[in-house]
Design an enzyme around this catalytic site. Sequence first.
Site, PDB file in Angstrom:
ATOM      1  N   HIS A  47      -5.221   2.220   8.448  1.00  0.00           N
ATOM      2  CA  HIS A  47      -4.529   1.988   7.182  1.00  0.00           C
ATOM      3  C   HIS A  47      -5.493   2.029   5.995  1.00  0.00           C
ATOM      4  O   HIS A  47      -5.179   2.593   4.957  1.00  0.00           O
ATOM      5  CB  HIS A  47      -3.830   0.629   7.260  1.00  0.00           C
ATOM      6  CG  HIS A  47      -2.871   0.379   6.144  1.00  0.00           C
ATOM      7  ND1 HIS A  47      -1.565   0.793   6.195  1.00  0.00           N
ATOM      8  CD2 HIS A  47      -3.034  -0.235   4.954  1.00  0.00           C
ATOM      9  CE1 HIS A  47      -0.958   0.444   5.077  1.00  0.00           C
ATOM     10  NE2 HIS A  47      -1.820  -0.181   4.298  1.00  0.00           N
ATOM     11  N   HIS A  93       5.907   1.056   3.732  1.00  0.00           N
ATOM     12  CA  HIS A  93       5.878  -0.298   4.277  1.00  0.00           C
ATOM     13  C   HIS A  93       6.720  -0.312   5.538  1.00  0.00           C
ATOM     14  O   HIS A  93       7.638  -1.118   5.698  1.00  0.00           O
ATOM     15  CB  HIS A  93       6.339  -1.325   3.236  1.00  0.00           C
ATOM     16  CG  HIS A  93       5.333  -2.414   3.048  1.00  0.00           C
ATOM     17  ND1 HIS A  93       5.653  -3.731   2.872  1.00  0.00           N
ATOM     18  CD2 HIS A  93       3.973  -2.377   3.049  1.00  0.00           C
ATOM     19  CE1 HIS A  93       4.547  -4.453   2.753  1.00  0.00           C
ATOM     20  NE2 HIS A  93       3.513  -3.652   2.849  1.00  0.00           N
ATOM     21  N   ARG A 114       2.127  -3.233  -8.092  1.00  0.00           N
ATOM     22  CA  ARG A 114       0.754  -3.669  -8.413  1.00  0.00           C
ATOM     23  C   ARG A 114      -0.193  -2.475  -8.492  1.00  0.00           C
ATOM     24  O   ARG A 114      -1.057  -2.412  -9.361  1.00  0.00           O
ATOM     25  CB  ARG A 114       0.250  -4.683  -7.377  1.00  0.00           C
ATOM     26  CG  ARG A 114       0.788  -6.081  -7.564  1.00  0.00           C
ATOM     27  CD  ARG A 114      -0.034  -7.107  -6.789  1.00  0.00           C
ATOM     28  NE  ARG A 114      -0.132  -6.785  -5.373  1.00  0.00           N
ATOM     29  CZ  ARG A 114       0.828  -7.017  -4.487  1.00  0.00           C
ATOM     30  NH1 ARG A 114       1.966  -7.565  -4.862  1.00  0.00           N
ATOM     31  NH2 ARG A 114       0.663  -6.708  -3.217  1.00  0.00           N
ATOM     32  N   GLN A 312       0.809 -12.151  -0.981  1.00  0.00           N
ATOM     33  CA  GLN A 312       1.159 -11.179  -2.014  1.00  0.00           C
ATOM     34  C   GLN A 312       0.825 -11.697  -3.409  1.00  0.00           C
ATOM     35  O   GLN A 312       0.480 -12.860  -3.601  1.00  0.00           O
ATOM     36  CB  GLN A 312       2.657 -10.877  -1.924  1.00  0.00           C
ATOM     37  CG  GLN A 312       3.040 -10.235  -0.596  1.00  0.00           C
ATOM     38  CD  GLN A 312       2.504  -8.826  -0.489  1.00  0.00           C
ATOM     39  OE1 GLN A 312       2.926  -7.937  -1.203  1.00  0.00           O
ATOM     40  NE2 GLN A 312       1.545  -8.616   0.400  1.00  0.00           N
TER      41      GLN A 312
END
Lengths: 733, 220
Positions: A47, A93, A114, A312
């Site tokens: 990732h 996601h 973000r 988060q």
Amino acid sequence: MPDPEITPDTIAEHGLSEDEYQVILERLGRAPNLIELGIFSAMWSEHCSYKSSRRHLQKFLTAGARVIQGPGENAGVIDIDDGDAAIFKMESHNHPSCIEPYQGAATGVGGILRDVFTMGARPVALMNALRFGAPDNHGTKSLIDGVVAGIAGYGNCVGVPTVGGETNFHPGYNGNILVNVMCVGLARTDNIFYCAARGVGNPVFYVGSRTGRDGIHGATMASAGFDGDGGEKRPTVQVGDPFTGKLLMEACLELMATDAIIAIQDMGAAGLTSSSVEMANKGGVGIELNLDHVPQRDRNMTAYEMMLSESQERMLMVIRPGREQLALDIFQKWELDAASIGQTTDTGRMVLVHHGKTVCDIPVAPLAGDAPDYDRPRASTKKRVPLPVADVPEPRDYRDALLRIMGCPDIASRRWIWEQYDRHVMADTIDSSQSGGDAAVIRIHNTHKAIAITTDVTPRYCHADPYEGGKQAVAETWRNLSAVGADPIAITNCLNFGNPEQPEIMGQFVGCIEGMNAACRVFDYPVVSGNVSLYNETDGAAIPPTPAVGGIGLIRDLSRRGTISGAEEGDTLIMIGETTGRLGSSVYLLRIMGREDGAPPPVDLESEKINGDYVRQLIRNRRVNAVHDCSDGGLIVAACEMALAANTGVALNPVGPGPHHGWLFGEDQGRYLLATAARSVNPVISTARDLGIKACSIGTFGGTGVSCGDILEVSLAELRTAHEDWLPDFMES
Amino acid sequence: MQTAVIVFPASNCDRDAAVALKKVTGRDPLLIWHRDTSIPGDVRFVVIPGGFSYGDYLRSGAIAARSPIIRDLVARAGTGLPVAGFCNGFQILTETGLLPGALLRNRGLKFVCRAQTLAVTNIESRYTSAYAGMDHVTFPVAHHDGNYFADDGTLNRLEQEGRVLFRYVGNPNGSARDIAGICNGAGNVFGMMPHPERAVDPLHGGTDGLGLFTSIVESL
């Protein structure tokens, strides 16, 4: 606590291979402790490191006259004239959404927002590209319900309109749904922010939610397949707080209007680890953090937990010395936790102190620069032979076939989904899902110009032929932008594939990239950002290759744009592009014949380009009342969509003696339908022919139904019912 | 004419409201931060914008209704200052007690965003006079908690006193008696779930929302 011993099991649990561990030993000259191992494992996860994909991504066209920032930052940046920049990215996601659909999708939206505001842009639009399993698969309904509510829950609260996207259903996603979200923001070209830390001794600030134990090792989880028991992985899913996300966005944008920020990076995958490593590595500096100062949700959090948490709504920034109080005042206004947790150094090392003890001291460069880079073996997908029209049976009843296709899961209206999204907050949405048009159109505030946005890929095609499917995904975005009159500028992508350690999957991956890249080069349409999601498989069954593409275009004058809905009674329906009747891998074949064979329609990139250039010119010269691209379901579906949008029927002229199914349902590429007033028909067709573009009149708008000679006749009301009812009926069944 | 928009931490239609107000008054409205404690004396009309003031935590509008600015807002509304709340603004006005009733979760339980036809049920009010001759208007709705609820006595009184200014045609959220917008007894405080500020520009797909702003501004 005594330092636990690093055993082969510990290494395997961190998703690191023995070879990778050997590299760590070499770089450190000693064994890592558990925290250091955790940091390496996160940074070297698929990732974060793109270790299976990196070398192939480098093939993409990434440069162009309008590119301000290509891949490698939080998002791509393009110049859209007058000092304006569009900043955008798409991200997956998938794994979190499979496990916990609401929070997985919501935090996907939070994360992509973000990425965009981190670069100094105010987010102005969200899109999503969703792939679910077969409607009759157990769990599909609750996954749709949760994902859509999660996207709505985050985007609506933050106040960024969700303006478009796409949704597919296929048994290939039964165990592994895909949730790809895209965000577009606007900034001024002279006020863009980057993540590279600069200077020595500059304070490093932590802002936003406190760090908790949620999402620990999310990046590692997202880098492995599922074994059918995703429930056990639920603790690795993060929980979103859109309210804090909104406060963080406003606080960052307010601070960005000052000169206080030297560098800024959001804490996404691998949280504090990847954000601090990225900042230090890109800036060529060292970083020292005192973890005692990190705002924490829980007492007694370990350094390991803090560094790997994916809580988060957190940001890391390097603040200009002397501006600390200014920054703190703004964070306090927005009721956010903020703390100075460390500083930049000249050592090139990442040093972490916890409870007065140095718990990590490793060089930064190898974490990012020495991540593994694999050239995985690959096997090309076997080419399929084209499917001659003569080998595909005609429908017994064309009318019935059309109604079934208009109401099939691939084509049916997505109203049930988009009515849950606030599509017009910010009051600059000019076109969105609501119209059924080809691309969303967002006005640039206080101007007459706009950006157009679309996301596309046809996984059926990519599965049948990765190279052609990759070309088609890019071409369809280019076509959709052209159909609203926007000049296509650049793309982002989200490459969703199975396990790259399997040669066939790697073959799909590389095939799609090469096809996409071929299209990008012909269209001069660079890739400026993107994301790769691998290991999308359950119990060894991989998803169909799904390279989702998000395209952005610029409309210079909103009074000259294309819409799907403008057809008027008496207008002529003109087809631009060539129809040979390609039924291989088509919706007709799938939904009427129950087959998925045959080569997908090839994309002739040169004719695609001249056709699109011509359509944009017609829109700009106000020669057309409505425009729609031809895609899934063929020209009859496109014509029905235009008729429904305009609430005016259309009579198509039958061509030849038949059979007609190739003509009506074939999915030949590079085609557009235009609604043109009588006086413009001849000039539109003759100019096209002068340019070497296929163009012909194929019907006339008017009446209350859609017909094609004596082949079929159906009322708009019946079409509308078939088109609108499938999804709500399914969700309520 | 000076107008104002109150801004809460997660208001998100504050800019939309400001654009609409400027369009009608020709002047930028003041943006008043929710922690301020007074509304300047020259402000003639206040809008409480849509959004998620405090993330809809606890109850939509409940925490915002305890913000420092609210004390002065309630006092000034009591002396006749026009105050309008749209969407979350309406929720906040019911939480402050300036308007009766409450906004519950939509009957369908889902967020609903669509173009909504409304019947203008009283054109005599300060907020609807510009709609004389128009039976229906179309405003966008975009909310999760828009299901208007009040006891029968309150609903009867609202109807008898002509305080129901808009009703839904095709009720999107389960609101009692299709009520979309109401005013207080004095007629200066108004709240509605739909978004007139998102229908003030032909590019929005319609300009029906302008009448609401021109009505109140011309009444001053």
